[in-house]
Write a protein that holds these residues in place. Structure first.
Motif, PDB file in Angstrom:
ATOM      1  N   GLU A  20       7.885  19.314  39.590  1.00 32.43           N
ATOM      2  CA  GLU A  20       8.200  20.583  40.251  1.00 32.43           C
ATOM      3  C   GLU A  20       9.303  21.316  39.491  1.00 32.43           C
ATOM      4  OE1 GLU A  20       7.471  19.888  45.025  1.00 32.43           O
ATOM      5  OE2 GLU A  20       9.258  19.024  44.099  1.00 32.43           O
ATOM      6  N   GLN A  21      10.334  20.588  39.126  1.00 34.71           N
ATOM      7  CA  GLN A  21      11.459  21.198  38.400  1.00 34.71           C
ATOM      8  C   GLN A  21      10.998  21.764  37.069  1.00 34.71           C
ATOM      9  OE1 GLN A  21      14.777  21.434  39.706  1.00 34.71           O
ATOM     10  NE2 GLN A  21      14.673  22.987  38.122  1.00 34.71           N
ATOM     11  N   GLN A  22      10.161  21.027  36.378  1.00 35.79           N
ATOM     12  CA  GLN A  22       9.654  21.480  35.081  1.00 35.79           C
ATOM     13  C   GLN A  22       8.837  22.768  35.252  1.00 35.79           C
ATOM     14  OE1 GLN A  22       7.114  18.616  33.160  1.00 35.79           O
ATOM     15  NE2 GLN A  22       7.122  19.712  31.220  1.00 35.79           N
ATOM     16  N   TRP A  23       7.974  22.805  36.277  1.00 35.21           N
ATOM     17  CA  TRP A  23       7.154  23.994  36.517  1.00 35.21           C
ATOM     18  C   TRP A  23       8.041  25.186  36.873  1.00 35.21           C
ATOM     19  CZ3 TRP A  23       6.082  27.440  40.455  1.00 35.21           C
ATOM     20  CH2 TRP A  23       4.966  28.266  40.250  1.00 35.21           C
ATOM     21  N   VAL A  24       8.998  24.992  37.770  1.00 34.58           N
ATOM     22  CA  VAL A  24       9.896  26.088  38.183  1.00 34.58           C
ATOM     23  C   VAL A  24      10.660  26.603  36.965  1.00 34.58           C
ATOM     24  CG1 VAL A  24      11.968  26.659  39.517  1.00 34.58           C
ATOM     25  CG2 VAL A  24      10.091  25.411  40.610  1.00 34.58           C
ATOM     26  N   ASP A  25      11.174  25.708  36.139  1.00 33.84           N
ATOM     27  CA  ASP A  25      11.915  26.125  34.938  1.00 33.84           C
ATOM     28  C   ASP A  25      11.025  26.925  33.992  1.00 33.84           C
ATOM     29  OD1 ASP A  25      14.153  24.801  35.911  1.00 33.84           O
ATOM     30  OD2 ASP A  25      13.899  23.044  34.618  1.00 33.84           O
ATOM     31  N   GLN A  26       9.801  26.425  33.768  1.00 35.18           N
ATOM     32  CA  GLN A  26       8.871  27.086  32.847  1.00 35.18           C
ATOM     33  C   GLN A  26       8.482  28.473  33.379  1.00 35.18           C
ATOM     34  OE1 GLN A  26       5.211  24.948  32.235  1.00 35.18           O
ATOM     35  NE2 GLN A  26       4.410  26.436  30.795  1.00 35.18           N
ATOM     36  N   MET A  27       8.146  28.564  34.646  1.00 31.38           N
ATOM     37  CA  MET A  27       7.736  29.842  35.218  1.00 31.38           C
ATOM     38  C   MET A  27       8.918  30.805  35.338  1.00 31.38           C
ATOM     39  SD  MET A  27       4.545  29.672  35.424  1.00 31.38           S
ATOM     40  CE  MET A  27       4.477  28.447  34.123  1.00 31.38           C
ATOM     41  N   ASP A  28      10.101  30.273  35.563  1.00 38.54           N
ATOM     42  CA  ASP A  28      11.294  31.112  35.611  1.00 38.54           C
ATOM     43  C   ASP A  28      11.497  31.797  34.262  1.00 38.54           C
ATOM     44  OD1 ASP A  28      13.686  32.075  37.002  1.00 38.54           O
ATOM     45  OD2 ASP A  28      14.788  30.827  35.570  1.00 38.54           O
ATOM     46  N   ARG A  29      11.373  31.027  33.184  1.00 40.88           N
ATOM     47  CA  ARG A  29      11.512  31.610  31.841  1.00 40.88           C
ATOM     48  C   ARG A  29      10.431  32.661  31.588  1.00 40.88           C
ATOM     49  NH1 ARG A  29      12.719  26.185  30.748  1.00 40.88           N
ATOM     50  NH2 ARG A  29      10.588  25.794  30.051  1.00 40.88           N
ATOM     51  N   ALA A  30       9.198  32.365  32.020  1.00 51.42           N
ATOM     52  CA  ALA A  30       8.088  33.302  31.819  1.00 51.42           C
ATOM     53  C   ALA A  30       8.321  34.600  32.600  1.00 51.42           C
ATOM     54  CB  ALA A  30       6.775  32.656  32.244  1.00 51.42           C
ATOM     55  N   LEU A  31       8.814  34.487  33.836  1.00 50.63           N
ATOM     56  CA  LEU A  31       9.073  35.689  34.634  1.00 50.63           C
ATOM     57  C   LEU A  31      10.201  36.525  34.046  1.00 50.63           C
ATOM     58  CD1 LEU A  31       8.647  34.538  38.343  1.00 50.63           C
ATOM     59  CD2 LEU A  31       7.234  36.144  37.059  1.00 50.63           C
TER      60      LEU A  31
ATOM     61  N   LEU B 242      11.612  31.418  45.297  1.00 53.87           N
ATOM     62  CA  LEU B 242      10.240  31.897  45.458  1.00 53.87           C
ATOM     63  C   LEU B 242       9.283  31.018  44.656  1.00 53.87           C
ATOM     64  CD1 LEU B 242       8.163  33.925  46.514  1.00 53.87           C
ATOM     65  CD2 LEU B 242       8.708  35.365  44.525  1.00 53.87           C
ATOM     66  N   LEU B 243       9.668  30.687  43.438  1.00 53.02           N
ATOM     67  CA  LEU B 243       8.817  29.821  42.613  1.00 53.02           C
ATOM     68  C   LEU B 243       8.634  28.445  43.253  1.00 53.02           C
ATOM     69  CD1 LEU B 243      10.111  30.786  39.068  1.00 53.02           C
ATOM     70  CD2 LEU B 243       7.793  31.176  39.966  1.00 53.02           C
ATOM     71  N   GLN B 244       9.694  27.897  43.839  1.00 51.33           N
ATOM     72  CA  GLN B 244       9.574  26.611  44.533  1.00 51.33           C
ATOM     73  C   GLN B 244       8.594  26.710  45.696  1.00 51.33           C
ATOM     74  OE1 GLN B 244      13.346  24.911  45.758  1.00 51.33           O
ATOM     75  NE2 GLN B 244      14.301  25.479  43.837  1.00 51.33           N
ATOM     76  N   THR B 245       8.657  27.811  46.423  1.00 53.91           N
ATOM     77  CA  THR B 245       7.772  27.998  47.571  1.00 53.91           C
ATOM     78  C   THR B 245       6.334  28.182  47.119  1.00 53.91           C
ATOM     79  OG1 THR B 245       9.602  28.996  48.784  1.00 53.91           O
ATOM     80  CG2 THR B 245       7.398  29.358  49.670  1.00 53.91           C
TER      81      THR B 245
END
Length: 195
Positions: A51-62, A85-88
């Motif tokens: 989850e943390q990896q996905w949130v970090d990756q999508m945060d950078r993309a956003l 929001l990404l976590q949710t």
């Protein structure tokens, strides 16, 4: 007597649009949205490493997308709100058995991350859920602007279409958009898919 015939006709018309068991499936998936937390994002003290990896990756993309897209919601400029929001999104997607990347792409395509977006057809919120879905599952149409209500219902609808289409993502996306048989909408969503 005329009202009864009209009500029956409307019910038959609606059943042609929604599969008989689809409403029950969506009710089950949406159940248990507590009104006191419906407009909050999922906050977890500890995320799994995935989850943390996905949130970090999508945060950078956003963050990258924000620099070239002034239409993105102002909420995304706040680091804490963006990450919550990404976590949710991740939580609600996984809860419905969907890939979080797919849900994120649908949100980007449907509302460009605008919480209070309303389409010309009346669809609402991040995932542009039509108010009639809220009525089917016993929510209030105004609740479609609540973060978790909108995401949970949108994910449940997409999941039900994915099941109905035997796992075919393109056909499920077309159903979600109400454009079954066309590749235009699925291709539009695929353009936002971040890998």
């Amino acid at each position: 007597m005329k009202r009864r015939h009209l009500a029956i006709a409307m019910l038959v018309a609606h059943s042609a649009y929604a599969a008989p068991n689809q409403e029950a499936v969506i009710r089950l998936q949406v159940a248990s949205i507590d009104a006191t937390v419906a407009d909050t994002v999922r906050q977890s003290a500890t995320l799994t490493s995935n989850e943390q990896q996905w949130v970090d990756q999508m945060d950078r993309a956003l963050v990258k997308q924000m620099t070239g897209n002034k239409g993105l919601s102002e909420r995304l400029h706040n680091v804490r709100l963006r990450r919550e929001l990404l976590q949710t999104i991740h939580y609600e997607a996984k809860r419905a058995g969907l890939e979080p990347d797919l849900v994120l792409s649908v949100i980007r395509g449907e509302s460009n991350f605008r919480k209070y977006a309303i389409s010309s057809a009346g669809a609402r919120g991040y995932m542009q859920v039509m108010p009639f879905w809220a009525d089917i599952v016993g929510e209030h149409s105004s609740d479609l602007f609540n973060v978790r209500t909108n995401l949970r219902l949108g994910c449940a609808i997409l999941r039900s279409y994915l099941d109905k289409e035997g796992g075919n993502v393109s056909r499920a996306l077309a159903r979600y958009n109400g454009s079954t048989g066309s590749q235009t909408y699925p291709n539009y969503i695929y353009a936002f898919w971040v890998n």
